[in-house]
Design a protein around this motif. Sequence first.
Motif, PDB file in Angstrom:
ATOM      1  N   LEU A  76      -8.190 -10.010  -1.068  1.00 15.36           N
ATOM      2  CA  LEU A  76      -7.253  -8.906  -1.247  1.00 15.36           C
ATOM      3  C   LEU A  76      -7.226  -8.463  -2.701  1.00 15.36           C
ATOM      4  N   ASP A  77      -7.304  -7.162  -2.913  1.00 14.41           N
ATOM      5  CA  ASP A  77      -7.108  -6.637  -4.259  1.00 14.41           C
ATOM      6  C   ASP A  77      -5.985  -5.610  -4.318  1.00 14.41           C
ATOM      7  N   LEU A  78      -5.211  -5.510  -3.209  1.00 14.60           N
ATOM      8  CA  LEU A  78      -4.048  -4.637  -3.189  1.00 14.60           C
ATOM      9  C   LEU A  78      -3.080  -5.131  -2.116  1.00 14.60           C
ATOM     10  N   ILE A  79      -1.806  -5.246  -2.489  1.00 21.64           N
ATOM     11  CA  ILE A  79      -0.751  -5.569  -1.530  1.00 21.64           C
ATOM     12  C   ILE A  79       0.376  -4.566  -1.729  1.00 21.64           C
ATOM     13  N   VAL A  80       0.730  -3.864  -0.667  1.00 22.26           N
ATOM     14  CA  VAL A  80       1.840  -2.915  -0.711  1.00 22.26           C
ATOM     15  C   VAL A  80       2.845  -3.333   0.355  1.00 22.26           C
ATOM     16  N   LEU A 101       0.302 -16.120  -0.935  1.00 24.26           N
ATOM     17  CA  LEU A 101      -0.964 -16.055  -0.207  1.00 24.26           C
ATOM     18  C   LEU A 101      -2.131 -16.586  -1.025  1.00 24.26           C
ATOM     19  N   GLY A 102      -1.953 -16.684  -2.338  1.00 18.94           N
ATOM     20  CA  GLY A 102      -3.054 -17.100  -3.198  1.00 18.94           C
ATOM     21  C   GLY A 102      -4.020 -15.979  -3.493  1.00 18.94           C
ATOM     22  N   ALA A 103      -3.519 -14.761  -3.438  1.00 22.64           N
ATOM     23  CA  ALA A 103      -4.339 -13.583  -3.789  1.00 22.64           C
ATOM     24  C   ALA A 103      -4.231 -13.399  -5.301  1.00 22.64           C
ATOM     25  N   THR A 104      -5.299 -13.649  -6.012  1.00 27.92           N
ATOM     26  CA  THR A 104      -5.220 -13.734  -7.482  1.00 27.92           C
ATOM     27  C   THR A 104      -5.788 -12.530  -8.209  1.00 27.92           C
ATOM     28  N   GLN A 105      -6.156 -11.487  -7.483  1.00 24.39           N
ATOM     29  CA  GLN A 105      -6.713 -10.312  -8.149  1.00 24.39           C
ATOM     30  C   GLN A 105      -5.986  -9.050  -7.707  1.00 24.39           C
ATOM     31  N   GLY A 106      -6.206  -7.973  -8.408  1.00 24.62           N
ATOM     32  CA  GLY A 106      -5.668  -6.686  -8.013  1.00 24.62           C
ATOM     33  C   GLY A 106      -4.187  -6.523  -8.301  1.00 24.62           C
ATOM     34  N   ALA A 107      -3.542  -5.634  -7.542  1.00 27.84           N
ATOM     35  CA  ALA A 107      -2.155  -5.254  -7.789  1.00 27.84           C
ATOM     36  C   ALA A 107      -1.313  -5.470  -6.544  1.00 27.84           C
ATOM     37  N   ALA A 108      -0.011  -5.652  -6.767  1.00 30.03           N
ATOM     38  CA  ALA A 108       0.944  -5.786  -5.671  1.00 30.03           C
ATOM     39  C   ALA A 108       2.247  -5.118  -6.085  1.00 30.03           C
ATOM     40  N   PHE A 109       2.863  -4.391  -5.152  1.00 30.66           N
ATOM     41  CA  PHE A 109       4.123  -3.716  -5.456  1.00 30.66           C
ATOM     42  C   PHE A 109       4.844  -3.367  -4.167  1.00 30.66           C
ATOM     43  N   ASP A 110       6.098  -2.945  -4.304  1.00 34.49           N
ATOM     44  CA  ASP A 110       6.912  -2.532  -3.158  1.00 34.49           C
ATOM     45  C   ASP A 110       7.042  -1.014  -3.104  1.00 34.49           C
ATOM     46  N   VAL A 111       7.266  -0.511  -1.901  1.00 33.05           N
ATOM     47  CA  VAL A 111       7.579   0.894  -1.669  1.00 33.05           C
ATOM     48  C   VAL A 111       8.924   0.939  -0.945  1.00 33.05           C
ATOM     49  N   GLN A 112       9.834   1.786  -1.407  1.00 31.00           N
ATOM     50  CA  GLN A 112      11.155   1.888  -0.796  1.00 31.00           C
ATOM     51  C   GLN A 112      11.333   3.282  -0.227  1.00 31.00           C
ATOM     52  N   ALA A 113      11.119   3.413   1.065  1.00 27.96           N
ATOM     53  CA  ALA A 113      11.361   4.682   1.756  1.00 27.96           C
ATOM     54  C   ALA A 113      12.100   4.418   3.063  1.00 27.96           C
ATOM     55  N   VAL A 114      12.812   3.301   3.102  1.00 31.40           N
ATOM     56  CA  VAL A 114      13.615   2.865   4.238  1.00 31.40           C
ATOM     57  C   VAL A 114      12.742   2.851   5.507  1.00 31.40           C
ATOM     58  N   CYS A 115      13.167   3.487   6.566  1.00 28.29           N
ATOM     59  CA  CYS A 115      12.454   3.384   7.848  1.00 28.29           C
ATOM     60  C   CYS A 115      11.070   4.031   7.822  1.00 28.29           C
ATOM     61  N   THR A 116      10.825   4.936   6.883  1.00 33.25           N
ATOM     62  CA  THR A 116       9.504   5.553   6.755  1.00 33.25           C
ATOM     63  C   THR A 116       8.608   4.727   5.837  1.00 33.25           C
ATOM     64  N   GLY A 117       9.104   3.600   5.369  1.00 30.08           N
ATOM     65  CA  GLY A 117       8.414   2.825   4.356  1.00 30.08           C
ATOM     66  C   GLY A 117       6.988   2.445   4.695  1.00 30.08           C
ATOM     67  N   PHE A 118       6.752   2.024   5.940  1.00 34.00           N
ATOM     68  CA  PHE A 118       5.393   1.601   6.284  1.00 34.00           C
ATOM     69  C   PHE A 118       4.422   2.769   6.226  1.00 34.00           C
ATOM     70  N   VAL A 119       4.837   3.942   6.677  1.00 32.88           N
ATOM     71  CA  VAL A 119       3.971   5.120   6.614  1.00 32.88           C
ATOM     72  C   VAL A 119       3.676   5.478   5.161  1.00 32.88           C
ATOM     73  N   TYR A 120       4.684   5.399   4.298  1.00 36.06           N
ATOM     74  CA  TYR A 120       4.484   5.641   2.866  1.00 36.06           C
ATOM     75  C   TYR A 120       3.517   4.614   2.278  1.00 36.06           C
ATOM     76  N   ALA A 134      -9.286   0.144  -4.717  1.00 40.11           N
ATOM     77  CA  ALA A 134      -9.112  -1.103  -3.977  1.00 40.11           C
ATOM     78  C   ALA A 134     -10.140  -1.159  -2.864  1.00 40.11           C
ATOM     79  N   LYS A 135     -10.526  -2.372  -2.495  1.00 35.83           N
ATOM     80  CA  LYS A 135     -11.483  -2.560  -1.410  1.00 35.83           C
ATOM     81  C   LYS A 135     -10.839  -3.167  -0.167  1.00 35.83           C
ATOM     82  N   THR A 136      -9.900  -4.073  -0.380  1.00 37.99           N
ATOM     83  CA  THR A 136      -9.245  -4.747   0.739  1.00 37.99           C
ATOM     84  C   THR A 136      -7.752  -4.779   0.477  1.00 37.99           C
ATOM     85  N   ALA A 137      -6.998  -4.097   1.316  1.00 42.90           N
ATOM     86  CA  ALA A 137      -5.558  -3.939   1.091  1.00 42.90           C
ATOM     87  C   ALA A 137      -4.758  -4.555   2.225  1.00 42.90           C
ATOM     88  N   LEU A 138      -3.635  -5.132   1.865  1.00 41.12           N
ATOM     89  CA  LEU A 138      -2.658  -5.642   2.823  1.00 41.12           C
ATOM     90  C   LEU A 138      -1.427  -4.752   2.742  1.00 41.12           C
TER      91      LEU A 138
END
Length: 326
Positions: A76-80, A101-120, A134-138
């Motif tokens: 993983l190189d991206l977690i949103v 998770l032991g993902a040691t590369q890339g970036a990770a952050f939160d998105v706050q859009a309440v119920c639409t959050g996953f789509v955002y 990014a190549k592999t995102a969670l």
Amino acid sequence: MTELSARIAGIGSHLPERILNNDEISAMVDTSDSWIRERTGIRQRHIAGEGVTTCDLAERAARRALEDAGIAAEELDLIVVATTTPDFTFPSVGTMLQARLGATQGAAFDVQAVCTGFVYALSMADNMIARGQAKTALVVGAETMSRILDWTDRSTCVLFGDGAGAMVLQAAEPAGEGTDRSGILGTYLRSDGRFKDLLHVDGGPSSTGTVGHLRMVGNQVFRHAITNIAESMTTIASRCGVTIEEVDWFVPHQANQRILEGVARRLSIPTEKVISTVADHGNTSAASVPLAFDRAVQDGRIKRGDLVLMEALGGGFTWGAALARY
């Protein structure tokens, strides 16, 4: 430079063990099983146990998605993470999940859009993959909505539950043309902050110094939800060059069965093409779309190659849709 496609490599979900049914809620507030079912379609919801946090739920869903994808966390190189109920004001659930998770590369952050959050969040990851960032995102939607409910307010406490859903996206060279391509085909995001008072939480670090409770003007939210969700669905379909009739499955935010049915009627969508989990999960906010998607994959309805339209509306207001070839 040719934009890369964000292929859906895996999906997973997790629900807390504790189930709270309508009869139990009826012993807490002035309501009944029949009243709740008639107005919402909900018969039960899952509630996180004491000491269980949003990150705990996110981790369990994420590990299942990684297993489904056959991908190690180290790739993983991206977690949103989409959430409105984080463990802490900071750090983000995303960075804590990255460490667990032991993902040691890339970036990770939160998105706050309440119920639409996953789509955002899905849109953020898709765009970063398309641009080669990014190549592999969670992408995770995770909530402990039970922690911000006023359990004396029957208009809101009957609606919400806790849970998490996750999706692994992997960069791939575009295969096929147009909507025959696999992966995320397009996303559409909107918001309108003028409607804040219709659905909000009455607390926060810089306003009250408290977590606060969820407040909602239900009849007004209902009206806006049907209008805005239908608009987002027709817009993304048009932008991607498909008709609503060509979509195999619709995976909406699970807010209320009457909203799901209202949108389906407005767009003449057969009810059997609409994935509904609201009866069993209630409204799990940002977790509801991936939870519903995963259930439909697990029970064999959504299959590889199917065209799937996801959509949601949340407090703020925020709303949007995503079209994908699974």
